[in-house]
Design an enzyme around this catalytic site. Sequence first.
Site, PDB file in Angstrom:
ATOM      1  N   LYS A   1       0.835  -1.202   0.000  1.00  7.91           N
ATOM      2  CA  LYS A   1       0.000   0.000   0.000  1.00  7.91           C
ATOM      3  C   LYS A   1       0.872   1.256   0.000  1.00  7.91           C
ATOM      4  CE  LYS A   1      -3.668  -0.336   2.466  1.00  7.91           C
ATOM      5  NZ  LYS A   1      -4.642  -0.386   3.596  1.00  7.91           N
TER       6      LYS A   1
ATOM      7  N   ASP B   1      -8.446   3.040   4.004  1.00  8.85           N
ATOM      8  CA  ASP B   1      -8.939   1.728   4.384  1.00  8.85           C
ATOM      9  C   ASP B   1      -9.565   1.146   3.136  1.00  8.85           C
ATOM     10  OD1 ASP B   1      -9.019  -0.169   6.493  1.00  8.85           O
ATOM     11  OD2 ASP B   1     -11.183   0.020   6.532  1.00  8.85           O
TER      12      ASP B   1
ATOM     13  N   GLY C   1      -2.175  -8.546  -1.895  1.00  7.63           N
ATOM     14  CA  GLY C   1      -3.531  -8.868  -1.453  1.00  7.63           C
ATOM     15  C   GLY C   1      -4.213  -9.865  -2.385  1.00  7.63           C
TER      16      GLY C   1
ATOM     17  N   ASP D   1      -4.977  -9.338  -5.513  1.00  2.57           N
ATOM     18  CA  ASP D   1      -4.739  -8.965  -6.910  1.00  2.57           C
ATOM     19  C   ASP D   1      -4.583 -10.144  -7.872  1.00  2.57           C
ATOM     20  OD1 ASP D   1      -4.914  -6.347  -6.150  1.00  2.57           O
ATOM     21  OD2 ASP D   1      -2.808  -5.844  -6.493  1.00  2.57           O
TER      22      ASP D   1
END
Length: 202
Positions: free
Chosen positions: A18, A74, A158, A160
């Site tokens: 991130k 988030d 994640g 993906d």
Amino acid sequence: MRASDLQKLVIASNNTGKIREISHLLGPLGFEVLPQSDFKVPEVDEPHRTFIENAIVKARHACERTGLRSLADDSGICVNALNGEPGVLSARYAGEPKSDERNNRKLIDALANLADRRAHYYCVIVLLRNADDPQPVIADGIWHGQIVSDRRGEGGFGYDPYFFLPDLGKTAAELPMDQKNRISHRGQALARLLARLAENAF
């Protein structure tokens, strides 16, 4: 407040993927993007049921600990057939310790006998100027796709590798970072955040 007025900006996250994406987008625009780990800021609990509430908690926590402006996002994946799960629990879907591999396996298993594979990534970003900021800058983005059963691609993080984009014929993990950042939920939210800052309304 214009984007050019911003100097140091703490990213309220310890998620390396991130932080990399946000830094890639904001760095060239003159932001000095600093992860909260540079200030030894620990992760804070995310007890709420909505993305926006959790993002505000994270941004405020980083502001309190650093005294600097803070940006928190988030985000997560919401699957139609699972009534929006994993949702705000996306990072911890399979429990602690957090594991992308276990999260993805749990998701694929949950969808094993379901025909509806529609899903979307959602991201909300909150920028606080200080811990008591009564008017946070908020922007969000949504990215539609579907879940596939077999891993495809080595990029991203994640979910993906399992998040398939029918219009492109690829998963999010198969996209170059520049392309992903232009069209992803986080890229959309950041673009909207910058547009709001450029309005000089803050």
